[in-house]
Each structure stands twice: as C-alpha cells, then as structure tokens.
Design a protein around this motif. Structure first.
Motif, short mmCIF file in Angstrom:
data_model
loop_
_atom_site.label_atom_id
_atom_site.label_comp_id
_atom_site.label_asym_id
_atom_site.label_seq_id
_atom_site.Cartn_x
_atom_site.Cartn_y
_atom_site.Cartn_z
N UNK A 1 -43.91 17.88 -4.80
CA UNK A 1 -44.84 18.97 -4.43
C UNK A 1 -44.53 20.23 -5.23
N UNK A 2 -43.26 20.52 -5.44
CA UNK A 2 -42.90 21.69 -6.22
C UNK A 2 -43.41 21.56 -7.65
N UNK A 3 -43.29 20.39 -8.21
CA UNK A 3 -43.78 20.17 -9.57
C UNK A 3 -45.29 20.32 -9.62
N UNK A 4 -45.98 19.71 -8.64
CA UNK A 4 -47.44 19.76 -8.59
C UNK A 4 -47.96 21.17 -8.42
N UNK A 5 -47.22 22.00 -7.67
CA UNK A 5 -47.65 23.38 -7.42
C UNK A 5 -47.04 24.38 -8.39
N UNK A 6 -46.34 23.88 -9.40
CA UNK A 6 -45.73 24.73 -10.44
C UNK A 6 -44.74 25.72 -9.85
N UNK A 7 -43.90 25.24 -8.94
CA UNK A 7 -42.88 26.06 -8.32
C UNK A 7 -41.50 25.55 -8.75
N UNK A 8 -40.70 26.44 -9.31
CA UNK A 8 -39.39 26.06 -9.81
C UNK A 8 -38.34 26.17 -8.72
N UNK A 9 -37.21 25.47 -8.92
CA UNK A 9 -36.10 25.57 -7.99
C UNK A 9 -35.61 27.01 -7.89
N UNK A 10 -35.39 27.48 -6.65
CA UNK A 10 -34.90 28.82 -6.34
C UNK A 10 -35.89 29.91 -6.71
N UNK A 11 -37.15 29.55 -6.87
CA UNK A 11 -38.15 30.56 -7.21
C UNK A 11 -38.59 31.31 -5.95
N UNK A 12 -38.84 32.59 -6.11
CA UNK A 12 -39.36 33.39 -5.01
C UNK A 12 -40.81 33.00 -4.75
N UNK A 13 -41.15 32.81 -3.47
CA UNK A 13 -42.48 32.31 -3.12
C UNK A 13 -43.07 33.15 -1.99
N UNK A 14 -44.37 33.02 -1.81
CA UNK A 14 -45.08 33.56 -0.66
C UNK A 14 -45.72 32.39 0.07
N UNK A 15 -45.61 32.38 1.38
CA UNK A 15 -46.13 31.29 2.20
C UNK A 15 -47.20 31.87 3.12
N UNK A 16 -48.40 31.28 3.08
CA UNK A 16 -49.53 31.78 3.84
C UNK A 16 -50.08 30.67 4.73
N UNK A 17 -50.40 31.00 5.96
CA UNK A 17 -50.99 30.02 6.89
C UNK A 17 -52.46 29.82 6.57
N UNK A 18 -52.90 28.56 6.64
CA UNK A 18 -54.31 28.24 6.51
C UNK A 18 -54.92 28.27 7.92
N UNK A 19 -55.75 29.25 8.20
CA UNK A 19 -56.38 29.36 9.52
C UNK A 19 -57.76 29.97 9.36
N UNK A 20 -58.55 29.85 10.43
CA UNK A 20 -59.94 30.30 10.37
C UNK A 20 -60.21 31.49 11.28
N UNK A 21 -59.13 32.12 11.80
CA UNK A 21 -59.35 33.21 12.74
C UNK A 21 -59.39 34.58 12.10
N UNK A 22 -59.28 34.63 10.77
CA UNK A 22 -59.38 35.91 10.07
C UNK A 22 -58.10 36.72 10.04
N UNK A 23 -57.04 36.23 10.65
CA UNK A 23 -55.75 36.92 10.66
C UNK A 23 -54.91 36.42 9.49
N UNK A 24 -54.41 37.34 8.67
CA UNK A 24 -53.58 36.96 7.55
C UNK A 24 -52.13 36.83 8.02
N UNK A 25 -51.58 35.64 7.84
CA UNK A 25 -50.19 35.37 8.20
C UNK A 25 -49.46 34.95 6.92
N UNK A 26 -48.55 35.80 6.47
CA UNK A 26 -47.89 35.55 5.20
C UNK A 26 -46.43 35.97 5.29
N UNK A 27 -45.55 35.13 4.77
CA UNK A 27 -44.14 35.45 4.63
C UNK A 27 -43.81 35.50 3.15
#
Length: 761
Positions: free
Chosen positions: A685-711
């Motif tokens: 999955x990391x290769x497919x999403x072009x994410x390297x080992x120890x890379x800083x990332x942002x994680x966002x929830x997929x939802x339909x309620x209009x609220x942005x949830x991101x770490x």
C-alpha cells in the motif's frame, strides 16, 4: 536528552527477559522498587488485591508472581511516589497543560487533595471536602436529571458501583454510561439473544479440558498476558490454537514464561498459535462464515455417505432454534465472496474447520476486534453460531469467552451500572429505598457525546476513567465541554479529561484499590468480578498517597447526601463506615447472583455467578439457543472502502498502555520505540500510494457528514498487515472516528474499521 523515535523488528517471544526488564523499569521510574516488589506479591492472590488493570481470571491456586507486565506497570503507577498538589497547579494554568501529552500529564503522579476550578486564574485551587460536596449538591439539585450524566470507568468496585447507580436513580436519571459502552456492549446485546446470558460461559477450569481454542480480534500478550500461562499449558498437551487477527501479535505467536527457569535460561519458548490467519480488518464475519460453510458441507457429505456426523446433530435438535435457515444461507455463500471479504483463502478456512471438527471441546475467545464494528453485534452472534454447530457451549472445556478489558467493567454492569432500566430490578429498588425510579432509557456513551456536542448536557460526573480521550471525534467534542455547567471528576491521576472542564469543575482525588482503606469499622475490603463471572475480594496493602484522600464509596456517599438530602432511606454514613452493609444490599437486590456474598467472596478463585447457559439452560424468549442468520458478510457495510485509495484503519493499544493510560512511549512487541505518532501500513500500500518509510503523512477520514477529520504529523512505517489495512494508536487516532460510526444497536464506537485516506506531507 529525549530519545529519538525508532522502529525496529522485534522477534522475541512475549514474556521472557523483556518482560522482566520492563517491570523493573516501571518500578524504578515510579521510585517504588522495594515497596512495589513487596506489594506485587499480593497481586491477584486470594488474600490480596485484584489487579487494577485487566479483568482476566484470578486462579484459586496462583503462581508466586501472579501478575503480568502491564499489571505490574499499573501497580507501580498507582504506588508512585510522585505527587500533584496545589503547588503544581500554582505553576501551571490549565491552558498551558493542554500542550502536554497524555503521557506527560499522567506521569506527574498521584492527586492528593480536592480541587475546584478557578476561572479567574485558570487553575485548580484547593477546596475542603464538605464544601465541595455542598456546592456540587446545590448545583445538581437545580439541574434537570435528564441532562446530567453519571459516567463510570471499569475499575470501580462492586460496592462503589452499586452505590453510584443508586445515587443516580434516586436523583432521577438512568444516564449511566460506562466504559462497556465503548468496548463490549456488542457482547451484552448479542449473547442474550443467542444463549440468554450477557456474559461468557467458561471458567478458568475449562482451560484444562479444551483441546482447541479459536481466538478472534485480541492482543493477548498486551491486554491479558496472564492468560498465556494456561495457553502454554494447553499447548504442552497439544491443544490447537487458531488465531484470527490482522496483525501477528507476539503474545499469540510465542511465549517464554518469566517464571520458568528453563524458559529464562535457555532459548526455550512455546509456539502459541498453531494456525495464524491474518484476516482483513472487518473480515471476521466472512471468515466465520467460511469456517461454518466448511463444517456444514462436510456434515452434508457425511450424511450422504453414511459417515459419522461432523456437527452435533443431537445438541442442535434438542437445544437450538434456527439451524436450517442459517445452514441454508451458509451453503449459498460463495467461496469467492468469502475470500474477498475475509482476505483469507478457502484452504486456510477449511483447515481451521478441520481442527474444529476433530476437537472434542472448543473454546472461542474474542476481544474488541470483533465488537467494535458497525456489525459488531452480528459478529459476536456469528461466533455463537460456530459454537452451536458443535455443541460447544455448556460442556467442560467448551464455551464462549469475551475477554473484557478493565478490572471490573463486567462487574459494575452486574450491580446496576447501565443506561437500560429493563436490565435493573427497579421494582425491588423502589421497595428497598422508598422511591419511584425513572423507567426512561438513559444515555449511552455515544448518546452522552451527542448531548455534549449539541449543548444538551448540564452536568457530567466521572467516576474514574478519561472520558474525554476515550470517546471518538476529539476535535468536535473537546470545545463543547466549556458549555457544560458542571464537571466532577473522581480520579487518582491527572489526565486530559480534567482539562476539558465545565464552567464549574471539581477534581476529587480518591484512594487507589491497592491502598489501605480505613473506615470507622476498620480496614475495608471491596469486591470485583473478572471476565469469567467470578467475584473476588480485594484489600489494600499500601499506605495512602495522602491523608486527604477519601475512598470512592466515601466520595459517592458525600455527593449523594449533599444532593439527595432526605430522598431515599439510605444510610450513606453507615455504608461508608462498613462496606459489608453495601454487600448485604447487593445480595438483597440480586439474591440469585450474590447468595452468601460475605462468606463466599474470599474463597480462593472467587465464587462463580450463576450463568444458566453454562448448564445448557437458555434464558431466551423461546427457551432455545438461537442461530442468527446474517444478511451479509460485511462488518462495516455502510462505509466506503473503494479498494484503491481508501484504507481500513484500526485503532489499538500499545505495549506500555492500559486503556487511555500510557505508561511509556514504547510498544516493544511491535518494535515501535519512543513514539506513538505512527501509522503502520502494508508495504504494498505504501508503494502504491507513493509513501516512503518514515515519511510524514496526513490521515483523513472518509465521511459524508461534512466534518473534516484529519491527523497530521504521523509517520508511516511498513508492517505485516493485510493489504488495504492500517493501524494507529488509541486514543490519539480517536480524532478520526466519527461519533456516528458505531455498532448497530449496541452503539459501540466502530474503531476497528475506519475508512481513511493517507497522503504524504
């Protein structure tokens, strides 16, 4: 100088020298090396104290060291010599403390005196106990009971829990959410429909007679390590252990017994799982469907050829209802769909079915990997379906065993901590205490969170725990606390929930369970119920952290007296002076469960509550054990997992953690050190999403309620997980879980399958 975060491969067994080193480090860090070592010898002993962390069973014939690594850490945490008093808050405003991590907050030590929030200085300041009780009681009398919540964590004793629920009901509310709402409520909803009991059917003695164990969704090496001892003994007699879990957890891979000279002085270790199936997150219903399908089709072939039956036909005919409907649906399930949904092959599932079929007694054990899904109730019922096929409930060595979390989370439900009035003998309480209790269903944890979010909560009383961090949707809920008129927290350590205060806020420090509880009639004993429905006595051995501390029963009684005044004919002072009077009240309320409570509570191994299903007595509506036919195999059918960009996130605890309490930043068994800000991902999955080992990332929830949830600020690391799956730590990743994403009917937050998008920063 702080250590840098690192990820290292960890191939050592659970237990062993790593466990001993961790226990020693915990005692040293809390400055309780000698006292802690002495007191640990009393942990989980018949004449000692019940561990304050997990609720795993306490044996009648205990080991010399009847504690695990996490249990020792919990004990050291409670015995710590570190203290928080008024000087601490004089140097720190609550706003400044908000920047501290959960670990930094709790590691400051024990709370020592009652405090009240001062808005002018943004600090907690000292308050006298009676003044606090009077002020809180006056405010509560002015509030609508329907807008007041009485929350309970899982470690309050049976005595405290009974007093607390009675206080709430005399006040006029059934708003009694608890930590069970966040973990095993799916069990409490599912099992009464299938076997007529809300708890498991096995005892510790059954482990000696089981020849096949099925584990689902549980990290035993971290969350119930003492169970590894009977599992090791079972493996020595060649019992089979089949594990379904997305991650290969060390405790269910191999174990070195720290109490065995052979294991410690040689490379010896015990292989725990004989088959380890890395099921896709949310794929357990499909996996169980595959095992059931293999068994039913093998039984069909046996009947056609005149061979011995694979299923227990006699048991099914005499004791169950709904078999034909379930069997027909299972036969129609396509293997291709089962494989896609579960992430497992037909061959793997048939191999597991073969082990089930050849066993004389099968036990299923499961954790929150089963219950914390949208279809968590159905997932539990699918496990029961599997057990009923072989008649594996109600005979020695067989049964279903939900592995509960906190030390008395099951017991507090037994004595009335529930938002569901139908589960409580209200008519009896009405007669005993001369009042008319509310019959209106109260708020669950999810309901309480929704009321908080919507500004419909006036007061929140927390009996232990860290509610603000344990719940979902942190970014949505945290700002809402400032609108609450009153928050009261009964606690031993400072945690983030104490910073999420209402307009008026009180911090009431209590004795820990390990401390000597001296009341007017002398030193007191309390009781708890373990995961196997056995009730145990527990008495303290350590000197209290402060002379100003009150016991949990004394605090509940103080609040009740100040709030209720003359309502109800309860002698709160007498109950505080002598807890045996509370136990007498519990016995009078629940005579079948607590007959001869006072004389039986101290017997080795505890006394087992009456569980009719363990005797093949089915307290269901139709008097039978019921097969439940599923409508589908997806555990989170209404969530969007497109298979390309969306990953399934599961949240989990680390090795140096119990519930929301973080003892350290290492997760040794997963090879994560000095950090919790990570997302573990499948390498493909990391290769497919072009994410390297120890890379800083942002994680966002997929939802339909209009609220942005991101770490943001997490770092990605490759780990042995099924494709499309990811793991992050609880409670930090709770910010990604929508409040609406919870189990149907049980309302347990669905923390084990959250759709997320991951992008490089």
């Amino acid at each position: 100088m702080s250590k840098l975060p690192s990820i290292k491969k960890y191939d050592h067994p659970a237990g062993g020298w790593g466990s001993l080193k961790a226990v020693t480090s915990a005692l040293v860090e809390q400055h309780v090396t000698l006292d802690g070592a002495r007191i640990l010898l009393h942990q989980n002993k018949p004449d000692g104290y019940a561990c304050v962390s997990c609720s795993w069973a306490k044996p009648a014939d205990p080991h010399l060291f009847e504690f695990c690594e996490n249990g020792a850490k919990a004990t050291a945490w409670e015995l710590t010599k570190k203290r928080i008093n008024q000087d601490f808050f004089a140097h720190h405003t609550l706003a400044s403390l908000e920047a501290w991590t959960d670990f930094e907050l709790e590691s400051q030590g024990r709370l020592t005196e009652p405090m009240r929030y001062d808005a002018a200085t943004d600090r907690y300041v000292p308050v006298r106990w009676q003044q606090a009780f009077d002020e809180i009681g006056k405010m509560l009398r002015d509030f609508d009971p329907k807008r007041t919540v009485f929350y309970t964590s899982g470690r309050a004793s049976l005595e405290t829990s009974y007093m607390y629920q009675l206080f709430a009901r005399l006040y006029g509310t059934n708003n009694l959410p608890d930590s069970s709402n966040m973990c095993h409520e799916s069990t409490s909803v599912a099992l009464p429909e299938t076997i007529g009991a809300p708890v498991g059917t096995v005892t510790l003695d059954d482990f000696q007679h089981t020849d096949c164990f099925f584990f689902f969704g549980h990290n035993t090496g971290t969350n119930a390590p003492r169970m590894l001892h009977p599992l090791q003994e079972a493996r020595k007699r060649d019992a089979r252990i089949i594990t379904f879990n997305p991650m290969k957890e060390r405790g269910l891979v191999s174990f070195a017994n720290p109490q065995s000279p052979k294991d410690m002085l040689t490379p010896a270790q015990t292989t725990i799982s004989t088959q380890y199936l890395q099921v896709k997150i949310g794929g357990d219903i499909a996996a169980v469907t595959g095992v059931c399908k293999a068994l039913i089709e093998a039984d069909d072939r046996a009947q056609k050829t005149g061979m011995p039956r694979v299923l227990d036909a006699e048991f099914i005919a005499e004791h169950t209802h709904g078999f034909e409907s379930f069997a027909d649906a299972t036969r129609k399930a396509e293997w291709r769909d089962i494989e896609v949904q579960s992430g497992l092959t037909r061959g793997e599932l048939e191999a597991a079915a073969n082990e089930y079929a050849r066993a004389k007694a099968v036990m299923i054990l499961y954790g929150m990997g089963i219950t914390q899904h949208r279809e968590g109730v159905l997932a539990v019922q699918m496990l029961t379906n599997l057990m009923l096929l072989g008649g594996n409930i109600g005979k020695p060595g067989a049964g279903i065993c939900p592995i509960r979390g906190h030390s008395n989370v099951q017991g507090q439900r037994t004595v009335g901590i529930t938002e569901k009035p139908a589960l409580v003998p209200l008519d009896k309480l009405a007669r005993m205490y001369a009042f008319e209790p509310s019959r209106e269903e109260g708020m669950s944890t999810v309901d309480a969170c929704a009321a908080l979010r919507d500004g419909e909560l006036d007061a929140f009383i927390g009996l232990g725990g860290n509610f603000g961090r344990a719940t979902p949707d942190h970014h949505v809920l945290e700002p809402a606390w400032k609108r609450v008129l009153l928050t009261v927290q009964i606690a031993t350590h400072l945690n983030r929930s104490h910073l999420l205060h209402g307009r008026a806020a009180y911090l009431l420090p209590c004795l820990g369970r390990i401390e000597i509880d001296l009341q007017a009639s002398g030193p007191q004993t309390v009781t708890v119920e373990d995961s196997t429905a056995c009730v145990h006595a527990s008495k303290g051995f350590a000197q209290p952290a402060s002379d100003a501390l009150l016991s949990e029963p004394a605090i509940v009684a103080g609040l009740a007296k100040a709030t209720l005044q003359d309502r109800g004919n309860v002698d709160w002072d007498a109950w505080t002076a002598d807890y045996s009077l509370v136990r007498a009240a519990i016995e009078a309320t629940y005579p079948e469960q607590f007959k001869d409570f006072e004389t039986r509570m101290s017997q080795p191994g505890g006394f087992h509550r009456s569980i009719p299903a363990a005797r093949r007595e089915w307290k269901t509506r139709n008097g039978k054990a019921n097969f439940i036919t599923p409508e589908g195999m997806g555990e989170d059918p209404d969530m969007s997992f497109d298979g390309e960009r969306t990953l399934r996130l599961m949240t989990t605890r680390g090795d140096s953690q119990f519930n929301t309490t973080v003892y350290g930043l290492d997760d040794r068994f997963r090879g994560v050190f000095n950090t919790r800000d990570v997302l573990l991902m499948n390498r493909d999955d990391m290769t497919r999403l072009s994410i390297a080992e120890d890379q800083s990332i942002a994680v966002t929830t997929v939802s339909k309620d209009g609220v942005k949830r991101c770490l943001e600020g997490l770092r990605a690391h490759a780990f042995d997980l099924p494709r499309g799956c990811a793991m992050g730590y609880y409670p930090e990743c709770n910010a990604l879980i929508p409040l609406s994403h919870h189990a149907k009917r049980s309302k347990v937050p669905a923390a084990k399958a959250v759709p997320i998008l991951v992008r490089a920063r």
